[in-house]
Design a protein around this motif. Structure first.
Motif, short mmCIF file in Angstrom:
data_model
loop_
_atom_site.label_atom_id
_atom_site.label_comp_id
_atom_site.label_asym_id
_atom_site.label_seq_id
_atom_site.Cartn_x
_atom_site.Cartn_y
_atom_site.Cartn_z
N THR A 165 34.87 33.29 34.64
CA THR A 165 36.24 33.62 34.34
C THR A 165 36.61 34.98 33.90
OG1 THR A 165 36.50 32.79 32.18
CG2 THR A 165 37.08 31.47 33.90
N ASP A 166 35.36 35.79 33.54
CA ASP A 166 35.51 37.20 33.19
C ASP A 166 36.11 37.83 34.31
OD1 ASP A 166 34.30 36.23 30.89
OD2 ASP A 166 32.54 37.13 31.64
N TRP B 248 38.56 37.43 36.35
CA TRP B 248 39.85 36.99 36.49
C TRP B 248 40.84 37.30 35.18
CZ3 TRP B 248 41.46 36.81 41.21
CH2 TRP B 248 40.66 36.49 42.30
N ASN B 249 39.79 37.56 34.14
CA ASN B 249 40.89 37.64 32.76
C ASN B 249 41.98 39.00 33.09
OD1 ASN B 249 39.70 35.75 31.84
ND2 ASN B 249 38.20 36.63 30.43
N THR B 250 41.46 40.15 33.65
CA THR B 250 42.41 41.29 33.51
C THR B 250 43.62 40.81 34.48
OG1 THR B 250 41.17 42.31 35.33
CG2 THR B 250 40.48 42.97 33.05
N ILE C 172 44.82 37.91 35.17
CA ILE C 172 45.86 36.90 34.36
C ILE C 172 46.43 37.82 33.24
CG2 ILE C 172 45.73 34.91 32.91
CD1 ILE C 172 43.27 34.02 34.52
N GLU C 173 45.84 38.49 32.42
CA GLU C 173 46.43 39.26 31.47
C GLU C 173 47.86 40.12 31.87
OE1 GLU C 173 43.65 41.95 29.07
OE2 GLU C 173 42.62 40.23 28.80
N TYR C 174 47.50 40.58 33.18
CA TYR C 174 48.39 41.56 33.78
C TYR C 174 49.75 40.61 34.23
CZ TYR C 174 50.81 44.78 37.29
OH TYR C 174 51.59 45.58 37.54
N ASN D 187 50.40 37.78 33.03
CA ASN D 187 51.12 37.19 31.94
C ASN D 187 52.13 38.20 31.31
OD1 ASN D 187 50.17 34.54 32.08
ND2 ASN D 187 48.38 35.30 30.81
N SER D 188 51.66 39.72 31.46
CA SER D 188 52.74 40.67 30.96
C SER D 188 53.96 40.84 31.75
CB SER D 188 51.87 41.90 30.94
OG SER D 188 51.56 42.53 32.04
N LYS D 189 53.86 40.36 32.77
CA LYS D 189 55.21 40.61 33.78
C LYS D 189 55.81 39.17 33.99
CE LYS D 189 53.70 44.49 35.19
NZ LYS D 189 54.42 45.50 34.75
#
Length: 172
Positions: free
Chosen positions: A3-4, A6-8, A10-12, A14-16
């Motif tokens: 999952t490493d 896809w973490n960035t 998913i974080e991006y 989630n910020s939108k």
């Protein structure tokens, strides 16, 4: 693959706040969806829009005196003001609608109301963006000196063959 990876992403996302899972999935389906079966009618129409824009602007559609030197944005404005532009815009910008008789989703022309919702300045900007884009430059490079799209040689050969039907010297 963990999952490493896809973490960035998913974080991006989630910020939108506007990036809902459904919207992102639809975008991914569009980008990475089925290929190989040829283009759909919608894709053909969508891809043709840039060619229509470049051809129309190169030939100064909507401008009365084509020989007069005027700013290019004025050429775009002249075309946007014409009924020709409104008709072609509505034809090329398709909308989904439900065909109740056949019970399926189909594509149809956009309405005049859809066209008028967009300010004329926005139409001018969109057309200029197409003109200066990479794709627009490639399309402009294919135009002949008199701003026409060239006919492929195979089409010319087919045309000549049709014209020569019935003539004695046309044995092939």
């Amino acid at each position: 693959m963990g999952t490493d990876k896809w973490n960035t992403v998913i974080e991006y996302l989630n910020s939108k706040p506007k990036a809902t899972p459904k919207k992102v999935l639809n975008m991914l389906k569009t980008t990475y969806g089925k290929r190989g079966g040829g283009e759909s009618d919608f894709e053909v129409v969508r891809n043709s829009w840039a060619y229509i824009v470049i051809g129309s602007l190169a030939n100064k559609f909507g401008t009365k005196n084509k020989n007069k030197r005027i700013p290019f944005t004025q050429v775009i404005r002249n075309w946007v003001k014409s009924n020709d532009y409104q008709d072609i815009w509505c034809t090329m910008h398709l909308k989904k609608f439900k065909n109740k008789k056949l019970n399926r989703i189909e594509w149809g022309m956009a309405s005049v109301e859809d066209f008028e919702k967009i300010p004329k300045d926005r139409h001018v900007k969109n057309l200029n963006d197409i003109w200066v884009s990479k794709k627009g430059k490639k399309i402009r490079a294919t135009l002949t000196p008199n701003n026409k799209f060239p006919i492929r040689s195979s089409a010319n050969a087919a045309r000549n063959a049709l014209l020569n039907i019935g003539k004695k010297d046309s044995v092939e």
